[in-house]
Every structure is written in C-alpha cells, then in structure tokens.
Scaffold this motif. Structure first.
Motif, PDB file in Angstrom:
ATOM      1  N   LEU A 132       0.831  -1.206   0.000  1.00 45.49           N
ATOM      2  CA  LEU A 132       0.000   0.000   0.000  1.00 45.49           C
ATOM      3  C   LEU A 132       0.864   1.254   0.000  1.00 45.49           C
ATOM      4  N   LEU A 133       1.978   1.198   0.718  1.00 35.75           N
ATOM      5  CA  LEU A 133       2.834   2.379   0.839  1.00 35.75           C
ATOM      6  C   LEU A 133       4.063   2.317  -0.059  1.00 35.75           C
ATOM      7  N   GLY A 134       4.100   1.358  -0.950  1.00 35.92           N
ATOM      8  CA  GLY A 134       5.211   1.290  -1.906  1.00 35.92           C
ATOM      9  C   GLY A 134       6.542   1.008  -1.254  1.00 35.92           C
ATOM     10  N   LEU A 151      11.261   6.952   5.193  1.00 26.19           N
ATOM     11  CA  LEU A 151      11.035   6.866   6.648  1.00 26.19           C
ATOM     12  C   LEU A 151       9.601   7.240   6.990  1.00 26.19           C
ATOM     13  N   LYS A 152       9.111   8.301   6.343  1.00 22.10           N
ATOM     14  CA  LYS A 152       7.735   8.738   6.607  1.00 22.10           C
ATOM     15  C   LYS A 152       6.735   7.669   6.203  1.00 22.10           C
ATOM     16  N   ARG A 153       6.967   7.067   5.044  1.00 20.59           N
ATOM     17  CA  ARG A 153       6.033   6.036   4.578  1.00 20.59           C
ATOM     18  C   ARG A 153       6.081   4.801   5.489  1.00 20.59           C
ATOM     19  N   ALA A 154       7.308   4.447   5.896  1.00 23.66           N
ATOM     20  CA  ALA A 154       7.438   3.282   6.788  1.00 23.66           C
ATOM     21  C   ALA A 154       6.751   3.566   8.130  1.00 23.66           C
ATOM     22  N   VAL A 160      -0.594   2.293  10.640  1.00 22.80           N
ATOM     23  CA  VAL A 160      -1.889   1.747  10.179  1.00 22.80           C
ATOM     24  C   VAL A 160      -1.937   0.221  10.198  1.00 22.80           C
ATOM     25  N   ILE A 161      -0.863  -0.433  10.667  1.00 21.12           N
ATOM     26  CA  ILE A 161      -0.803  -1.900  10.591  1.00 21.12           C
ATOM     27  C   ILE A 161      -1.929  -2.553  11.395  1.00 21.12           C
ATOM     28  N   MET A 162      -2.389  -1.900  12.472  1.00 24.29           N
ATOM     29  CA  MET A 162      -3.468  -2.471  13.290  1.00 24.29           C
ATOM     30  C   MET A 162      -4.841  -1.950  12.849  1.00 24.29           C
ATOM     31  N   ASP A 163      -4.885  -1.265  11.702  1.00 24.00           N
ATOM     32  CA  ASP A 163      -6.130  -0.648  11.221  1.00 24.00           C
ATOM     33  C   ASP A 163      -6.818   0.149  12.323  1.00 24.00           C
ATOM     34  N   PRO A 164      -6.148   1.192  12.824  1.00 27.88           N
ATOM     35  CA  PRO A 164      -6.700   1.932  13.967  1.00 27.88           C
ATOM     36  C   PRO A 164      -7.940   2.741  13.578  1.00 27.88           C
ATOM     37  N   GLU A 165      -8.736   3.063  14.601  1.00 26.68           N
ATOM     38  CA  GLU A 165      -9.905   3.917  14.358  1.00 26.68           C
ATOM     39  C   GLU A 165      -9.487   5.361  14.152  1.00 26.68           C
ATOM     40  N   ALA A 182       1.865  14.344  -2.921  1.00 27.98           N
ATOM     41  CA  ALA A 182       0.484  14.211  -3.404  1.00 27.98           C
ATOM     42  C   ALA A 182       0.000  12.768  -3.232  1.00 27.98           C
ATOM     43  N   ALA A 183       0.915  11.806  -3.491  1.00 26.41           N
ATOM     44  CA  ALA A 183       0.550  10.389  -3.353  1.00 26.41           C
ATOM     45  C   ALA A 183       0.197  10.074  -1.896  1.00 26.41           C
ATOM     46  N   LEU A 184       0.979  10.664  -0.978  1.00 27.88           N
ATOM     47  CA  LEU A 184       0.710  10.424   0.439  1.00 27.88           C
ATOM     48  C   LEU A 184      -0.621  11.061   0.858  1.00 27.88           C
ATOM     49  N   ASP A 185      -0.902  12.247   0.304  1.00 31.31           N
ATOM     50  CA  ASP A 185      -2.201  12.898   0.575  1.00 31.31           C
ATOM     51  C   ASP A 185      -3.339  11.995   0.108  1.00 31.31           C
ATOM     52  N   ASP A 186      -3.200  11.463  -1.109  1.00 30.65           N
ATOM     53  CA  ASP A 186      -4.244  10.581  -1.654  1.00 30.65           C
ATOM     54  C   ASP A 186      -4.430   9.349  -0.767  1.00 30.65           C
ATOM     55  N   LEU A 187      -3.298   8.845  -0.267  1.00 29.72           N
ATOM     56  CA  LEU A 187      -3.359   7.646   0.567  1.00 29.72           C
ATOM     57  C   LEU A 187      -4.153   7.895   1.857  1.00 29.72           C
ATOM     58  N   LEU A 188      -3.952   9.069   2.444  1.00 30.25           N
ATOM     59  CA  LEU A 188      -4.683   9.396   3.676  1.00 30.25           C
ATOM     60  C   LEU A 188      -6.190   9.435   3.411  1.00 30.25           C
TER      61      LEU A 188
END
Lengths: 267, 265
Positions: A132-134, A151-154, A160-165, A182-188
């Motif tokens: 998901l995070l490339g 580092l930011k993506r990791a 998000v590994i525990m799928d938090p609320e 922009a890709a990170l914004d889209d991911l959020l």
C-alpha cells in the motif's frame, strides 16, 4: 468507560501549555468528528507538535484537557492509556522507527506485541501495508538506510498496521517531492474512505490541508486563529490566514523593511 | 539581589533536583522489576541482550583477568617471600580475586563496555522519539527496552565475575610456576584449603549487586534524559549523559563495595 463508537474521537478544551517557562499553547480548543480528516496547520514553531503531544497523552497541559474517544488522556492510568492507544495509530514527524529493527520488523511490531496471530498471517498483513505504501523493495533495510520520504512512509505503514480507528500523522509531506507528497495525501484520503479512519494531520503545508482536510485549524504562536472548512479558510480575510495561503510572512513595518527601504533610497 | 539568585536558593534548587531525580530513578527501578508475564518475544530480547552484555564482554574480561592474576602473583610473591610464606601464594591470589577484585573489576569493565552503550542507546531513542513511538503503540517501553537489559546485566555480571575468578587464578598459576617454581599442588591446595563458601558467596552477592546497580544507573540516566538538564542538548546531551552515567555507576559500585564488604566480613 464510554463506548468507543459514540464518543467524539478527539477533543481539546482550552489547553494551555508551557515549554521552559514560555507559553506555547493558549486556550486551544478543537473537536474532530468521526471519519473526518482534520488538519492542524501553522508556521514552524506555532505549537502544532506540542498540541499533538498533548492529544496523545505524551505531555500534561498546564490547564485544560484533551479527550480521545471521550477519555481525558492526561488523567488515565498507564494501563488505561495503553488500552486507548491500541485504537490509535501515530506516524511521527521523523519516522521514529526503532533503529535496531529492520523496516519490516518495525511495521509488524504492533501485531507481534498485541495479537496472537501466527507468523504467516503477520507476514501477509505486513506485506499488504508495505505494498500500500510502496515499500516492498526496501522491507529488509534498516531505518538508517532510508531516505526521509521512505522513513515517513514506513512510519505511516507501522501506524496503520493495526487498522486503527484514529490516526495521527505529523508532517506527512515535509521533505517530500511534490509527486510523493500528493501520493501520500491521496493515501490518507483512501484510508479514511476505505477503512473509515478518523485522521488528524499536523502540517505546515497549506496545499495538503486544502486538498484532503474536511476541517482545518490554523494555529499561530500557540493560539487558534481560525477553524473551518477549506472553503471557509479560502474566503477568510484574516491577515494570518492570508499569510499562510499566500506563503508570505505578515509584515508590519519591521526592521528588515526599514533596512531595505534605506538601501533602496541610497541607489 | 533577587531571591532566586541567592546561594542558598541555588543550593536548595540543586538539592530539590537531586531529590526529584533520585525519586524518578527509584520509581523507574520499581517499574522495571515489577512482576509481569514474560512473552517469548521478551525472552528473545533477553537472550539478545545477554549476548551483548555477556558474550561480547568475555574477551576483554578474560584478557583483563589473566593480567590481573599474573600481576597479583608477582606482587604477593614479593611480599610473601619476606615472611617465608610463599606456599600461601595461591590462596592470596584466589581470595583477593574472589572476594574483591573480580567483582569490582568485572563491574567496571562491563560499565565501560556495555553500560555506556545502553545509556547512549536509551538517550538516543528518547531524543529521537522512538520511546514515545513505543508508548503510542501501547507497548510498555520499560518492559520492552529496560527489563531485558537490566536482567542481562543481573545475570551476566556474576557469570563474568566467575570467569574472571577462574582466569585470574590461572594467570597467577602461570606466573607462580614459570617464575617462582611453585608446584601446581602447592598453588591450588592453598586455594582449596583457605577459600570457604562464604568467600564465594561474598563474590556472588557483590557481583549481582554491582550488575543491578550499574544497569539501573546507566539505563535510568539514558531513559530519563528528557527529565534532566540535558534534555534539549542533542548529541552533546547524549554524550554528557553517557559520561555521567559511567562515572556515577563506577563510583556507586566502589561505594557499594565498601558497604557490602563491611556488612559481610
């Protein structure tokens, strides 16, 4: 304890905080709705990260209270706070990955600590987040071998590994090139839409806030300047809002202006 | 002159800071050693730390022990010859090592090699928000980071001390046979006849106490760097904290050595 389902995910009531005798937060109040992307923006040193530390229960306010899912984080016991934090993901500004573990070990750490899943399941869940995070090609590297963006993506993958609320992200796009930012914004946005996460983003990038946020809080010198939707912010006539929108400092007859005027007069 | 600048006020402030720091360290110790279920992951981390604190200290401990034993044999020979008691060389070397030198020197070597490393590691993790990240993942940083390191010191220092004893006695034996033509039987009989269970017990108790004290001080100073005056000093703060931890724990070990010796003799 109140139910996690009905409580407001994040709330701050008149938080005041000091740092080495200097007041860094003054009467900061906010409320984040469910499945909302809430951006806290402001120039460097405006108190954004300090506010985040108070919301996470890493610092105690001098006055006021921070609530997460209805619980006053500063008043919870260590055990209660740990229970609450299992529902939360945090991606820190500098990554904050454990240096002694590889990227993949960092990302699977919460799963290993909090679940009884077998190694194969953990590996599959980690693989999904890495994809998901490339990060698939760098999973075996150590944090010291990663660039700032990686580092930011990791860090986000671990958050998000525990799928938090509820997800807190500190400066997701700082130091990234425009494409990756922009890709990170889209991911959020995708995380909010697909997993129903509530996301609090701390950023100094107005573009990020305007692109992804449902609501934006502008912080300056520890004070809330305004809270509103991106449209309301764009229509605001407040000088500090305009300053952030136009990426220009608020200038009011500074010494630097006088100096420049004198230089210009001399030529 | 403002009240805050009076020497008595400054002295009072320093006293309060020391009290607060000691209190924080005391609470931290309780939090580290409090009973809690140990997971397989926790045991794996303990084994990893045992390798770092114990196995990787073996070479330097063995080399130091060999030379200390050899020097002791030379020194004691010079003294015992004057009194015509050369047959006591083995017991003099053995008792000096087991009761005093091996526990203290082993602790000081481990502090210099592993204590400084764990202190710097904790301080860097704190300043780099890695400990905050652990807490935010609902992982008890004290249990995850401090417990395996503390236990590794507690287990490894007595074992390394025992190794120091053996190698030191062998070092003394080498000098006794090569330089002074003392037989193996004379050397080792002296040790077995004069060394009691109480001597061994003293060495074990001392080394366990030194291991716990050095781990507590080194880990605590690094882990709590954010609560001290060097919280925002960056890399310089980390290096100063590490130096302070090594100096403090070395002095505390020497002080504790005196206290334990006076209690156990």
């Amino acid at each position: 304890m109140r139910s996690f389902d009905t409580a407001v995910p994040v709330e701050a009531r008149a938080i005041c905080a000091e740092f080495q005798g200097r007041q860094v937060l003054r009467d900061v109040s906010l409320s984040v709705g469910r499945r909302e992307i809430f951006a806290i923006i402001g120039p460097s040193g405006s108190g954004k990260t300090t506010l985040l530390r108070h919301l996470l229960g890493l610092a105690r306010p001098r006055q006021g209270s921070a609530f997460v899912f209805g619980h006053p984080v500063a008043e919870l016991s260590r055990h209660e706070l740990a229970g609450l934090r299992r529902r939360i993901g945090v991606a820190f500004q500098g990554g904050a990955l454990l240096n002694s573990l590889s990227v993949v070990q960092n990302i699977e750490l919460p799963l290993k600590q909090h679940t009884r899943l077998d190694a194969a399941t953990i590996r599959i869940m980690t693989h999904i987040k890495l994809e998901l995070l490339g990060l698939l090609d760098i999973d075996a590297l150590m944090p010291a071998q990663l660039s700032g963006g990686m580092l930011k993506r990791a860090s986000l993958a671990r958050a998000v590994i525990m799928d938090p609320e509820l997800l807190f992200v500190d400066e997701p796009s700082s130091g990234l090139d425009p494409v990756n930012a922009a890709a990170l914004d889209d991911l959020l946005v995708e995380l909010r839409d697909s997993l129903g996460m509530t996301i609090v983003v701390i950023t100094h990038a107005m573009e990020t806030a305007l692109n992804i946020a449902d609501k934006i809080l502008l912080l300056d010198s520890g004070e809330v300047v305004t809270v509103g939707t991106p449209t309301e912010l764009l229509q605001s006539r407040d000088a500090r809002v305009q300053s952030m929108l136009q990426r220009r400092p608020v200038r009011a007859g500074s010494a630097a202006d006088d100096y420049l005027n004198r230089l210009t007069a001399g030529t | 002159m403002r009240g805050g600048h009076l020497p008595t006020h400054r002295l009072g402030r320093i006293g309060l800071d020391i009290l607060a720091g000691t209190g924080r360290m005391g609470i931290l110790l309780v939090q580290i050693v409090r009973p809690a279920p140990t997971t397989p992951h926790g045991l794996a981390r303990l084994l990893h730390q045992l390798r770092f604190v114990g196995s990787r200290s073996m070479l330097v401990i063995n080399v130091a022990a060999l030379f200390v034993g050899m020097v002791l044999a030379l020194q004691f020979h010079d003294t015992l010859v004057r009194f015509g008691s050369i047959t006591l060389l083995g017991s003099a070397v053995g008792l000096s090592l087991v009761r005093e030198l091996a526990p203290v020197l082993t602790a000081l070597i481990v502090i210099g090699r592993a204590g400084s490393a764990v202190c710097a590691e904790m301080a860097i993790m704190r300043t780099d928000s890695q400990i905050d990240a652990l807490e935010c993942m609902a992982i008890d940083a004290r249990r995850y980071l401090l417990w395996p390191r503390f236990m590794a010191f507690l287990i490894a220092v007595p074992l390394l001390t025992a190794m120091f004893d053996v190698v030191g006695i062998v070092g003394g034996y080498c000098v006794a046979t090569a330089n002074f033509d003392l037989g193996a039987a004379t050397y080792f009989t002296g040790i077995t006849e004069n060394m009691t269970g109480h001597d061994l017990q003293m060495g074990i108790v001392k080394s366990a106490c030194f291991g716990a004290l050095s781990a507590w001080i080194c880990l605590g100073q690094g882990f709590l760097i954010h609560r001290g005056p060097l919280a925002y000093s960056g890399s310089e703060g980390v290096s100063q904290t590490t130096t302070s931890a090594v100096v403090t724990s070395s002095l505390v070990v020497l002080f504790a050595d005196y206290i334990l010796s006076s209690l156990m003799l």
